[in-house]
Write a protein that holds these residues in place. Structure first.
Motif, PDB file in Angstrom:
ATOM      1  N   ASP A 555       0.660  -4.479   6.908  1.00  0.00           N
ATOM      2  CA  ASP A 555       1.644  -4.789   7.946  1.00  0.00           C
ATOM      3  C   ASP A 555       2.284  -6.128   7.580  1.00  0.00           C
ATOM      4  N   ALA A 556       3.551  -6.086   7.148  1.00  0.00           N
ATOM      5  CA  ALA A 556       4.275  -7.295   6.736  1.00  0.00           C
ATOM      6  C   ALA A 556       5.448  -7.572   7.668  1.00  0.00           C
ATOM      7  N   THR A 557       5.311  -7.173   8.932  1.00  0.00           N
ATOM      8  CA  THR A 557       6.371  -7.427   9.906  1.00  0.00           C
ATOM      9  C   THR A 557       6.710  -8.911   9.945  1.00  0.00           C
ATOM     10  N   ASP A 558       5.690  -9.739   9.957  1.00  0.00           N
ATOM     11  CA  ASP A 558       5.865 -11.183   9.786  1.00  0.00           C
ATOM     12  C   ASP A 558       5.442 -11.521   8.367  1.00  0.00           C
ATOM     13  N   PRO A 559       6.403 -11.768   7.468  1.00  0.00           N
ATOM     14  CA  PRO A 559       6.028 -12.005   6.064  1.00  0.00           C
ATOM     15  C   PRO A 559       5.112 -13.214   5.879  1.00  0.00           C
ATOM     16  N   MET A 560       5.087 -14.108   6.863  1.00  0.00           N
ATOM     17  CA  MET A 560       4.215 -15.272   6.746  1.00  0.00           C
ATOM     18  C   MET A 560       2.776 -14.956   7.156  1.00  0.00           C
ATOM     19  N   ASN A 561       2.572 -13.825   7.813  1.00  0.00           N
ATOM     20  CA  ASN A 561       1.231 -13.448   8.263  1.00  0.00           C
ATOM     21  C   ASN A 561       0.981 -11.954   8.034  1.00  0.00           C
ATOM     22  N   PRO A 562       1.054 -11.488   6.800  1.00  0.00           N
ATOM     23  CA  PRO A 562       0.785 -10.068   6.538  1.00  0.00           C
ATOM     24  C   PRO A 562      -0.698  -9.749   6.702  1.00  0.00           C
ATOM     25  N   ARG A 563      -0.983  -8.477   6.970  1.00  0.00           N
ATOM     26  CA  ARG A 563      -2.370  -8.049   7.178  1.00  0.00           C
ATOM     27  C   ARG A 563      -2.551  -6.633   6.642  1.00  0.00           C
ATOM     28  N   LYS A 564      -3.612  -6.415   5.874  1.00  0.00           N
ATOM     29  CA  LYS A 564      -3.920  -5.068   5.434  1.00  0.00           C
ATOM     30  C   LYS A 564      -4.492  -4.286   6.605  1.00  0.00           C
ATOM     31  N   VAL A 565      -3.880  -3.130   6.898  1.00  0.00           N
ATOM     32  CA  VAL A 565      -4.299  -2.359   8.065  1.00  0.00           C
ATOM     33  C   VAL A 565      -4.874  -0.991   7.714  1.00  0.00           C
ATOM     34  N   GLY A 566      -4.597  -0.477   6.530  1.00  0.00           N
ATOM     35  CA  GLY A 566      -5.087   0.868   6.231  1.00  0.00           C
ATOM     36  C   GLY A 566      -4.931   1.222   4.772  1.00  0.00           C
ATOM     37  N   ARG A 567      -5.113   2.523   4.498  1.00  0.00           N
ATOM     38  CA  ARG A 567      -5.000   3.002   3.130  1.00  0.00           C
ATOM     39  C   ARG A 567      -4.813   4.512   3.152  1.00  0.00           C
ATOM     40  N   TYR A 568      -4.409   5.048   2.006  1.00  0.00           N
ATOM     41  CA  TYR A 568      -4.445   6.497   1.791  1.00  0.00           C
ATOM     42  C   TYR A 568      -5.254   6.684   0.527  1.00  0.00           C
ATOM     43  N   HIS A 569      -6.462   7.215   0.666  1.00  0.00           N
ATOM     44  CA  HIS A 569      -7.437   7.167  -0.416  1.00  0.00           C
ATOM     45  C   HIS A 569      -8.110   8.512  -0.608  1.00  0.00           C
ATOM     46  N   LEU A 570      -7.943   9.047  -1.824  1.00  0.00           N
ATOM     47  CA  LEU A 570      -8.650  10.253  -2.265  1.00  0.00           C
ATOM     48  C   LEU A 570      -9.355   9.887  -3.558  1.00  0.00           C
ATOM     49  N   GLU A 571     -10.657   9.966  -3.567  1.00  0.00           N
ATOM     50  CA  GLU A 571     -11.450   9.373  -4.632  1.00  0.00           C
ATOM     51  C   GLU A 571     -11.151   9.924  -6.015  1.00  0.00           C
ATOM     52  N   ASP A 572     -10.926  11.224  -6.157  1.00  0.00           N
ATOM     53  CA  ASP A 572     -10.854  11.817  -7.495  1.00  0.00           C
ATOM     54  C   ASP A 572      -9.482  11.714  -8.154  1.00  0.00           C
ATOM     55  N   TYR A 573      -8.499  11.097  -7.490  1.00  0.00           N
ATOM     56  CA  TYR A 573      -7.145  11.024  -8.046  1.00  0.00           C
ATOM     57  C   TYR A 573      -6.611   9.608  -7.916  1.00  0.00           C
ATOM     58  N   GLY A 574      -5.419   9.390  -8.486  1.00  0.00           N
ATOM     59  CA  GLY A 574      -4.832   8.054  -8.452  1.00  0.00           C
ATOM     60  C   GLY A 574      -3.390   8.057  -7.994  1.00  0.00           C
ATOM     61  N   ALA A 575      -3.001   6.992  -7.301  1.00  0.00           N
ATOM     62  CA  ALA A 575      -1.665   6.889  -6.710  1.00  0.00           C
ATOM     63  C   ALA A 575      -0.636   6.433  -7.731  1.00  0.00           C
ATOM     64  N   HIS A 576       0.582   7.003  -7.598  1.00  0.00           N
ATOM     65  CA  HIS A 576       1.712   6.528  -8.383  1.00  0.00           C
ATOM     66  C   HIS A 576       2.875   6.263  -7.430  1.00  0.00           C
ATOM     67  N   ASP A 577       4.077   6.753  -7.712  1.00  0.00           N
ATOM     68  CA  ASP A 577       5.262   6.359  -6.948  1.00  0.00           C
ATOM     69  C   ASP A 577       5.185   6.765  -5.481  1.00  0.00           C
ATOM     70  N   ILE A 578       5.859   5.967  -4.644  1.00  0.00           N
ATOM     71  CA  ILE A 578       5.748   6.079  -3.187  1.00  0.00           C
ATOM     72  C   ILE A 578       7.138   6.002  -2.567  1.00  0.00           C
ATOM     73  N   ILE A 579       7.439   6.927  -1.653  1.00  0.00           N
ATOM     74  CA  ILE A 579       8.645   6.866  -0.822  1.00  0.00           C
ATOM     75  C   ILE A 579       8.233   7.229   0.606  1.00  0.00           C
ATOM     76  N   VAL A 580       8.775   6.528   1.605  1.00  0.00           N
ATOM     77  CA  VAL A 580       8.541   6.867   3.006  1.00  0.00           C
ATOM     78  C   VAL A 580       9.890   7.026   3.690  1.00  0.00           C
TER      79      VAL A 580
END
Length: 665
Positions: A555-580
């Motif tokens: 969560d980087a709504t306030d760039p001065m106070n970002p916070r990790k809030v979650g993840r998308y994690h599947l153990e047997d594979y790896g992440a590449h390009d991302i679009i939302v």
């Protein structure tokens, strides 16, 4: 001799250039053979290529790769970031395939200089427990990671402390809490008072929620007279009864920084506690029913070389097109007409001087396209700008290589400016108002980091940089004093990810989320270490590739106070390009295929646990570059469809079928 930067997919030479440049390489020799170094320091590291007769191969290109967060290798130097025992892997192309050399790298911490104690908010009343953290720093101010401290209390009958730094008030009085590590100490004084709290009033309106839905934990502590006790800490926890007791999962929910989310269906009892006073709220969590069928509608087959990136665009002729790059494909980019995504047609190909076109992009107005060059014969590299006036048959408008000689792996285009990453060192901003005469504008280089990807949103450049994390720079927003001509650093969010990044503004909540992908091609040390495909990577056939790592959500709504809030994690594979787009994540998950995920509402926890996955498709083709081996590089939504490129089989188009209501018997 060339020392290249760490990259999780090693970029090997094109077939013809391999033979010319390094066919005679028979062995590699590192100097030193073993690296011993302290975090924060740099030292020389060279790798020399020799032929079978013991002669130096002057033009033998050598790549050196390793864990991004541990060290970086560039320009004949290795710089260490984190203590531990690691391996740097050097690779060059020999006559019969890659020649490799493993170089042990031992990184130690410098002496600890300072300790700082940070306490959770609230006053220490009797019966109250308050958590504490200790941070360490070296003499140069750099942080000590993985610090372990010994805790003690000067008066354990008044306030006790456990080995994790949790302090509990036992009776009224005073105590000094001390943390010690490596002979360095820090203290915090406490005066414990009798707890005045007699009840807790809850303010949670939800009764029934969906898995992954975030509930804000609001409660007020009051004394016997009903007055609010503002400084009384309230601790939250829960109990859980699953829907199916025979298949109950672990970690069913998450409580963190005043919020709760359920990962799985069932009944949750939230508990708010202050001393010996407790209040309860029962919530029912129901499954998040978002699954839809995905159907392939069209193909742009590429099976004679490996495929890299894609970018769809609306042509000036009223038709839709897609620009596609190739990996190790001797500098070919492909153009497909995707107006009818049930019948994709190749319209042209463009040949440039490059080994690999890893990234392609098109300006939002469809005026120009860009091809990123790596492995050019003259080692100059840079970018090639395309005129899309005739979108089916683009023409080369110009090339630009100022400050881009290290190879361009990723780019970001606006209508007027192009951001191009130079050799993993920095990004260069180019004025492309006149695509026939591009001009250098400015650049940004973050110290002691390796940049891999960047996106620009609302005048802020967000980049993923190994050794640093998510780097946020004002490139025209203005709030932090930056301009396109003079970029200015806003903040850095330290995170163990330095590959892909995508900033997303979520309209429903007003939040800005950063999605950061790891891309780890080395699965060493995991239960499933994967396959050894490197000797056949970039050649027809071979072994299916494997990957690791996942997507971090910040969560980087306030760039001065970002916070990790979650993840998308599947153990047997790896992440590449991302679009939302429109609260849907389009995730290229390498051998895990293309994955489409619901990211609506506030985000917290692992999305994969919360039944947020809408659809998954793993492309298989027996005639592919590597047969029946999914390895999705990129995925994008386009006019109601999903476009994605697979490393082994080219361009694919698919659609999500309408959601059907289940039939009730």
């Amino acid at each position: 001799m060339v020392l290249a930067a760490p990259a999780m997919v090693p970029t090997l030479l094109g077939a013809q250039q391999q033979a010319a440049a390094s066919a005679a390489v028979a062995r590699l020799v590192a100097n030193p053979a073993k690296v011993t170094i302290r975090a924060g320091e740099s030292q020389a590291l060279t790798v020399t290529a020799y032929d079978a007769a013991g002669n130096v191969v002057a033009d033998g290109q050598v790549r050196v790769v390793g864990p991004r967060q541990a060290f970086a290798v560039s320009n004949g130097q290795i710089r260490a970031f984190r203590a531990g025992s690691y391996t740097a892997s050097a690779t060059a192309m020999g006559a019969n395939g890659p020649i490799t050399l493993d170089i042990p790298v031992i990184v130690s911490w410098p002496a600890l200089s300072k300790l700082t104690i940070t306490a959770d908010s609230g006053r220490l009343y009797t019966g109250i427990s308050i958590g504490h953290k200790v941070a360490g720093a070296h003499a140069d101010g750099s942080p000590r990671h993985g610090l372990v401290a010994t805790w003690r209390s000067s008066n354990p009958t008044v306030a006790s402390v456990d080995r994790f730094g949790t302090v509990t008030g036992l009776k009224a009085g005073t105590a000094v809490i001390t943390a010690e590590s490596e002979g360095v100490t820090a203290t915090k004084n406490y005066t414990v008072a009798t707890n005045p709290v007699t009840r807790i009033a809850l303010d949670i309106k939800e009764d029934v929620i969906l898995t992954g839905q975030v509930v804000h934990l609001n409660a007020t502590a009051r004394n016997a007279a009903g007055a609010v006790v503002k400084d009384a800490p309230i601790t939250w926890s829960y109990t859980y009864i699953p829907d199916d007791t025979t298949a109950a999962p672990g970690g069913p929910g998450i409580v963190d920084w005043g919020r709760f989310t359920p990962n799985y269906p069932g009944r949750f009892t939230l508990l708010a506690t202050s001393g010996n006073v407790t209040a309860r709220k029962v919530l029912e969590a129901k499954p998040r029913d978002v699954v839809r069928r995905i159907t392939v509608t069209g193909r742009g087959e590429v099976n004679t070389t490996a495929t890299s990136d894609l970018w769809p665009y609306a042509g000036k002729d009223g038709r839709d097109y897609c620009l596609v790059g190739t990996w190790g494909g001797d500098g070919y980019a492909l153009v497909f007409d995707i107006t009818n995504m049930d019948n994709i047609v190749k319209t042209d190909s463009i040949k440039i001087d490059a080994r690999t076109i890893n990234d392609v992009t098109v300006s939002p107005d469809g005026r120009y396209g860009v091809l990123a060059r790596e492995g050019a014969s003259n080692r100059v590299n840079g970018v090639v700008i395309l005129d899309l006036a005739n979108p089916a048959h683009p023409k080369i408008a110009s090339s630009f290589d100022q400050e881009l000689t290290g190879g361009v792996h990723n780019m970001f285009a606006t209508n007027d400016y192009l951001f191009a990453i130079s050799g993993g060192q920095k990004y260069v901003i180019i004025d492309v108002k006149d695509i026939t005469k591009p001009k250098y504008v400015s650049e940004y280089q973050h110290p002691n980091a390796r940049i891999h990807d960047l996106w620009v949103h609302d005048g802020i450049a967000y980049s993923a940089q190994g050794g640093a994390g998510a780097v946020m720079v004002d490139v025209g927003n203005g709030k932090w004093g930056g301009t396109i001509e003079k970029p200015k650093l806003i903040n850095v969010f330290a995170i163990n990810s330095g590959h892909e990044i995508y900033p997303y503004f979520q309209k429903s909540t007003g939040r800005v989320y950063l999605f950061l992908g790891d891309e780890e091609m080395n699965r060493a040390g995991r239960v499933w270490e994967g396959t050894n495909y490197r000797s056949t990577l970039g050649t027809p056939g071979g072994v299916a590739q494997t990957s690791g790592g996942y997507v971090h959500i910040v969560d980087a709504t306030d760039p001065m106070n970002p916070r990790k809030v979650g993840r998308y994690h599947l153990e047997d594979y790896g992440a590449h390009d991302i679009i939302v787009e429109d609260d849907v994540l389009y995730q290229a998950y390498y051998d895990g295929g293309v994955r489409i995920v619901d990211v609506s509402g506030e985000l917290m926890g692992n999305l994969a646990d919360q039944r947020r996955e809408i659809a998954v498709f793993k492309p298989m083709d027996p005639k592919a570059f590597t047969a029946n081996a999914s390895f999705v590089m990129n995925a994008m939504p386009w006019k109601g469809r999903v476009l994605f490129t697979d490393f082994n089989s080219g361009l694919w188009a698919a659609k999500l079928e309408p959601k059907t209501n289940p039939v009730t018997p």
